[in-house]
Write a protein that holds these residues in place. Sequence first.
Motif: not given
Length: 684
Positions: A245-257
């Motif tokens: 899911e694109a949203e799953t990847i977006r959420q993970f990318a948002a946690t990056l420092p």
Amino acid sequence: MMTLEQYSVRQIKGVSAPKEQELHAFGVHTVADLLDYFPFRYEDYRVRALSDVKDGDKATVQGVVRGMPVLQRYGKNKSRLTCKIEIDFLLVTAVWFNRHFLRDQLTPGRTIILTGKWEQHRQQMTVSESEFPEGAGSAKSGTLQPVYSVGGAITQPWMRKTIKQALQQYGAMIEEVLPFELMERHRLIPRRDAVLHIHEPGDIREGLEARRRMVYEELFLFQLKLQAYRMLSRKRGDGIAHLIEAETIRQFAATLPFELTDGQKKVVNELLVDMRQPASMNRLLQGDVGSGKTVVAAIALYGAVKSGHQGALMVPTEILAEQHMRSLTKLFEGMDVEVGLLTGSMTERRRRDVFAGLQMGLIDIVVGTHALIQETVFFRSLGLVVVDEQHRFGVNQRSVLRRKGMNPDVLTMTATPIPRTLAITAFGDMDVSTIRERPHGRKPIKTYWVKHSMMDRVLGFIRREVGEGRQAYMICPLIEESEKLDVQNAIDQYMQVQQAFPDLKIGLLHGRLSAAEKEQVMSSFGANELHVLVATTVVEVGVDVPNATLMIVMDAERFGLSQLHQLRGRVGRGAHQSYCVLVADPKSETGRERMKVMTETDDGFEVARRDLEIRGPGDFFGTKQSGLPEFRVADMAADFEVLEMARDDAAELCARDDFWDNPAYARMQAKLNRDQLFQGEQLD
């Protein structure tokens, strides 16, 4: 009707059983193999005017004997024969060594053809070969003679004679391989003429035409194999279609420092599109040192895990495996992703735990060295294989890991930017993604070239950087003293740096330390417990210490360009200005050229392009490790335009529906079948 591939080389007149075995060592088993064993250069026996020959050059000239020969004997069975020869109205001394039998033939007034080295200042020619053109005529003069790779009991004259015999016996059986439309499009001569003229060119133009034809054929058939494989892989569709899911990847990318660069975002999208397809992904990710490839790989691995599969990341060294393990664990904190480590130095008990975790699916992502390809390693569902620094692994190692799953997606990464020439050739069956820009906040590394006499200033530079709280690397080419190479070695250098800085903490790292000792040294350096790390090229790949701002490379001329660029990439990983100092007194033009390139650019792609120009393609990766093909006649740097043309032609042909059953392409089909393209084997 039999083809040339079915005739043993033994059936050529003059090839005995012992000679046949010798030819096997050169990969020559059939008549077809021998006819395709092309010369790598030509000896020019065309007669030239002496005025056109430069001092020190080898040349063939014609003259007339004007003096009486003088024979001197010395040592055991050794002799020196001299005679005055008139060449182009100039009286020249001709010298033969160990050719005493010529004395009676050197009669005044007789015409002679000499081949040898011209020494203008002494008006002398040291003769390697000579002929008298009257009577039956000469065998070599006036011709271009092929020079083959030979050895053992196979001599140059024997190889020339045997190939000539093979052409007489079987030349009429040479069949055309290329379709008529391509020969017409590129104005290529027939294969039979090309093979004949490449072995026996009448003149330079004829030889060049023959070479052009064979270069195109070789590159076209190689590209056809890659493009056909690529087409069949996509049609098979027997890979894993990841549900990401694109949203799953977006959420993970948002946690990056940090925020991803535009280049990283583009590559992530390319990977996700591939991973969602039922065809197995085969993609190369190339990016300069420090461009952020690991984060992109982490996102792809996360996508594989979230769609119910496992991921594996294979790296060349234990130091790098442990570093990736730490960084992935940190990135996936709170994400319900279990990361495991598998290396050769682990205890048997820890290794068994990892084996069980992978087989039961308790470990989602495993990072490891070649320990990952052991027979005892099984996965519950391997969905993505990431191979870092791919050229450090042999082809077989990579394909074994790939076979641990049911056609998993494969992402190959390299920090050695690959010139377009090599990317098309070595990775023609792959899609290529490239990250060009640096992560936000990274400054260009300033590079200097200094002589050994300026070492005091280099030590002062170290003192300045350490005084500001930074750290330094000092790289040496050898571990210990060598009588053959006058280079600084790591152990001596370590002792000298200790003497220069008694108040600083100095570390030593080289390949002969145990894995635990290496890890201890790197951990101390990473934790800023060491000020200077003296090391061999163990640190070349992937070690990440953001506080290190100074890279000093001793005897830098001993390293290749891509290796120097890799070493430079160990610094510049933090927010502070970083420097690379190359300490070298290069004696060769190549060494000076390398230093010049390094100080002129820090763009890895430009460095790679210049490296290819200086070294040639064969040494770029190390041919055996990379799976890079060894072409018979083609040169990837010189024949780049032909390579691109051949790639486009092959892709166009494979895309046609009639390619697979049109009788006009039957010979190419047979060639691909002989190369086992359709046996379900993976190309790597």
